[in-house]
Scaffold this active site. Structure first.
Site, PDB file in Angstrom:
ATOM      1  CG  HIS A   1      -0.636  -0.415   2.477  1.00 34.30           C
ATOM      2  ND1 HIS A   1       0.276   0.260   3.228  1.00 34.30           N
ATOM      3  CD2 HIS A   1      -1.051  -1.461   3.240  1.00 34.30           C
ATOM      4  CE1 HIS A   1       0.419  -0.332   4.394  1.00 34.30           C
ATOM      5  NE2 HIS A   1      -0.368  -1.380   4.422  1.00 34.30           N
TER       6      HIS A   1
ATOM      7  CE1 TYR B   1       6.104  -3.962   8.723  1.00 35.72           C
ATOM      8  CE2 TYR B   1       6.184  -2.900  10.862  1.00 35.72           C
ATOM      9  CZ  TYR B   1       5.555  -3.734   9.970  1.00 35.72           C
ATOM     10  OH  TYR B   1       4.379  -4.336  10.311  1.00 35.72           O
TER      11      TYR B   1
ATOM     12  CG  HIS C   1      -0.543   0.106  12.024  1.00 32.53           C
ATOM     13  ND1 HIS C   1      -0.831   0.498  10.745  1.00 32.53           N
ATOM     14  CD2 HIS C   1      -0.509  -1.235  12.016  1.00 32.53           C
ATOM     15  CE1 HIS C   1      -0.931  -0.564   9.963  1.00 32.53           C
ATOM     16  NE2 HIS C   1      -0.747  -1.618  10.719  1.00 32.53           N
TER      17      HIS C   1
ATOM     18  CG  ASP D   1      -1.027  -7.426   6.363  1.00 35.55           C
ATOM     19  OD1 ASP D   1      -2.081  -6.918   6.787  1.00 35.55           O
ATOM     20  OD2 ASP D   1       0.096  -7.099   6.800  1.00 35.55           O
TER      21      ASP D   1
ATOM     22  CD  GLU E   1      -3.021  -3.414   7.563  1.00 41.47           C
ATOM     23  OE1 GLU E   1      -2.792  -2.654   6.595  1.00 41.47           O
ATOM     24  OE2 GLU E   1      -2.383  -3.369   8.632  1.00 41.47           O
TER      25      GLU E   1
ATOM     26  CG  ASP F   1       1.471  -4.841  11.642  1.00 44.59           C
ATOM     27  OD1 ASP F   1       2.014  -5.750  10.995  1.00 44.59           O
ATOM     28  OD2 ASP F   1       0.395  -4.330  11.304  1.00 44.59           O
TER      29      ASP F   1
ATOM     30  CG  HIS G   1       4.789  -8.022   8.155  1.00 43.50           C
ATOM     31  ND1 HIS G   1       4.202  -8.745   7.135  1.00 43.50           N
ATOM     32  CD2 HIS G   1       3.847  -7.133   8.580  1.00 43.50           C
ATOM     33  CE1 HIS G   1       2.964  -8.312   6.947  1.00 43.50           C
ATOM     34  NE2 HIS G   1       2.722  -7.343   7.807  1.00 43.50           N
TER      35      HIS G   1
ATOM     36  CG  HIS H   1      -3.432  -5.733  12.885  1.00 40.07           C
ATOM     37  ND1 HIS H   1      -4.485  -4.853  12.873  1.00 40.07           N
ATOM     38  CD2 HIS H   1      -2.543  -5.261  11.972  1.00 40.07           C
ATOM     39  CE1 HIS H   1      -4.244  -3.896  11.997  1.00 40.07           C
ATOM     40  NE2 HIS H   1      -3.082  -4.122  11.425  1.00 40.07           N
TER      41      HIS H   1
END
Length: 394
Positions: free
Chosen positions: A24, A191, A144, A82, A80, A163, A222, A78
Site C-alpha cells: 500500500h 518499516y 497501528h 495481510d 488487517e 506489526d 512480518h 490484528h
C-alpha cells in the site's frame, strides 16, 4: 515443507511472498512475509493467519504438524487482511475453533468477512491456559489500528508482537542471528518510518510494557524472529517512538529546468561543511518510502521545488501529503526553490511542513530563474545555517 521450530511445541507456519514490491504505497524490494505461529500444547493455538492467496500453504504447513481440525484457538492480534484474510479458510477446516481478539477486532472481522465466528473478546491482563504454557494478552490500540494487540506465551517467553518489531524482508532463515543484522535494522527502520511513525507515544508505551517481560523471542507478523538482538531492537523502538534525532539533514527536491537542482546541491555542500550528514533525494527518481526512512532519525528536513501553477511540483506534493500522514516529530524544516515570473512553491511547502508537525524555524530561500554565483553562495550559507540549527537542537 520447512516448518521451523521456534521452541518446544511452537512452530513457524507462515508464508514468504518473494515477489511483492508494493505494500500500500511502501516499496518492498526484498518482498514480505506473512508470519503465522502454531502452538501445540494440551490445547492447540494458532497465532494470526496469512494473506488469503497463501491460505493453502498455511494449511499445508499446519497439516504437517497436526490436523487443522484439532485447532482449539485462533488468536487475531490484528485484523488487517495481510494477517487475517486466510481466517475463513482456516475456520472452514477448524469450525470448532474459538477466535480470540479485542472488541475492535471482533467488529472488524465481522465487517471484513461477514462471518460471526465463536468469538472471545479479550482485554488487558486476560490469560488463556493452554496447558504447559499460558497466553497473556496486551492490547496496544493504534499500534497501528484500534484493534491491535500483542500476545505473550509465558512458558516459552515468546512475544507475538504482530506489526511491532517487524520488517519487510524475504529470507529462508527465520532468526535474526542467521541474517545480516545491518540489513534487518535497515528494514526495521524503514518499516517503522512508513507504518508506525505517527504512533510514537503508543510505541513508547508498548516498548515499556515489553521491557517488563522476560522475553526469549520476539515473533512479529512480518520478517524474522528476534532471539539474539532483542535489546537492540527494543531500544531502537524506544528511540524512534520518542523522536530521537541525529545530526542528519534530508534534502528532498525536484527540478524543472535544473535551477532548483543546482540550489539543492549547493545547500547540501553547506550542510556538509557544518559537520552534519546530508542526504539528497530527487523525488522524480527516488522511492518515497526510502526517503521517509532517512527522515526518521534526521534532525532536519529541507524541501525544494520550483513553482508550477503557483504551487509545488506534483512529485513534491505527493511527498508532502505522505509526510503529513506520518507526522515526523522533533524536526525542523525549511523550503527552497526557483521560480520564473511568479513564486508560490515556498509558501505551499512551508504550510505542508507545518501541517506535518515539522517546525519551520528558518525563512525559505527562493531565487528567480537561474542562480548566479552570488546566489549559489547564498544557497551554501542557507544549508550551513540550517545545519547549525539542527546541531543546536541535539
Amino acid at each position: 515443507m520447512n516448518n521451523v521450530r521456534l521452541a518446544e511445541g511452537v512452530y513457524y507456519v507462515g508464508a514468504v511472498d518473494w515477489n511483492l514490491r508494493d505494500f500500500h504505497g511502501y516499496t518492498t524490494p526484498r518482498g514480505v512475509t506473512y508470519n503465522s505461529y502454531l502452538i501445540v500444547d494440551e490445547k492447540v493455538c494458532l497465532i494470526d493467519t496469512v494473506k488469503a492467496p497463501f491460505a493453502q500453504e498455511l494449511l499445508d504447513r499446519i497439516s504437517q504438524i497436526i490436523d487443522p481440525a484439532k485447532i482449539d484457538y485462533i488468536i487475531t492480534n490484528h485484523i488487517e487482511p495481510d494477517h487475517s484474510s486466510a481466517l475463513p479458510a482456516v475456520m472452514a477446516r477448524a469450525p470448532q475453533a474459538k477466535v480470540l481478539l479485542t472488541e475492535h477486532g471482533r467488529t472488524g472481522i465481522i465487517k471484513h468477512y461477514q462471518q460471526n465466528y465463536d468469538f472471545q473478546v479479550v482485554k488487558e491482563g486476560d490469560v488463556l491456559d493452554l496447558g504447559r504454557n499460558k497466553l497473556q494478552f496486551v492490547p496496544v490500540p493504534m499500534l497501528h489500528w484500534p484493534d491491535s494487540m500483542l500476545s505473550y506465551l509465558t512458558g516459552e517467553q515468546i512475544l507475538f508482537s504482530n506489526d511491532a518489531f517487524g520488517q519487510h524482508i524475504s529470507t529462508t532463515k527465520r532468526f535474526d542471528d542467521e541474517n545480516e543484522l545491518s540489513e534487518l535494522l535497515y528494514e526495521a527502520e524503514k518499516y517503522y518510518a512508513n507504518i508506525l511513525m505517527p504512533f510514537g507515544k503508543m510505541v513508547v508505551k508498548a516498548a515499556d510494557k515489553v521491557k517488563e517481560l522476560p522475553i526469549r523471542l520476539i515473533a512479529p507478523s512480518h520478517g524474522i524472529v528476534w532471539r539474539k538482538h532483542i535489546p537492540e531492537i527494543v531500544a531502537k523502538y524506544q528511540d524512534w517512538g520518542r523522536g530521537k534525532a541525529v545530526s542528519k539533514v534530508v534534502i528532498a527536491y525536484d527540478s524543472m529546468w535544473g535551477s532548483t537542482e543546482r540550489m539543492a546541491r549547493q545547500i547540501l555542500d553547506g550542510v556538509a561543511a557544518a559537520g552534519v550528514t546530508g542526504k539528497l533525494y530527487k523525488m522524480s527518481m527516488a522511492e518515497r518510502s526510502e526517503v521517509v526512512r532517512d527522515m526518521l532519525e534526521a534532525g532536519g528536513i529541507l524541501i525544494g521545488s520550483p513553482t508550477l501553477n503557483n504551487g509545488m511540483l506534483p512529485t513534491m506534493g505527493a511527498l508532502m501529503t505522505y509526510m503529513k500522514g506520518l507526522r515526523p516529530s522533533g524536526k525542523i524544516g525549511a523550503a527552497f526553490g526557483a521560480y520564473g515570473w511568479g513564486g508560490g512553491s515556498q509558501n505551499s511547502i512551508e504550510e505542508m511542513l507545518k501541517s506535518a508537525g515539522v517546525a519551520v524555524e528558518q525563512p525559505g530561500l527562493s531565487l528567480k530563474w537561474v542562480p548566479d554565483v552570488e546566489e549559489l553562495d547564498k544557497c551554501f550559507a542557507f544549508g550551513h545555517e540550517f545545519a547549525k540549527k539542527v546541531l543546536a537542537r541535539l
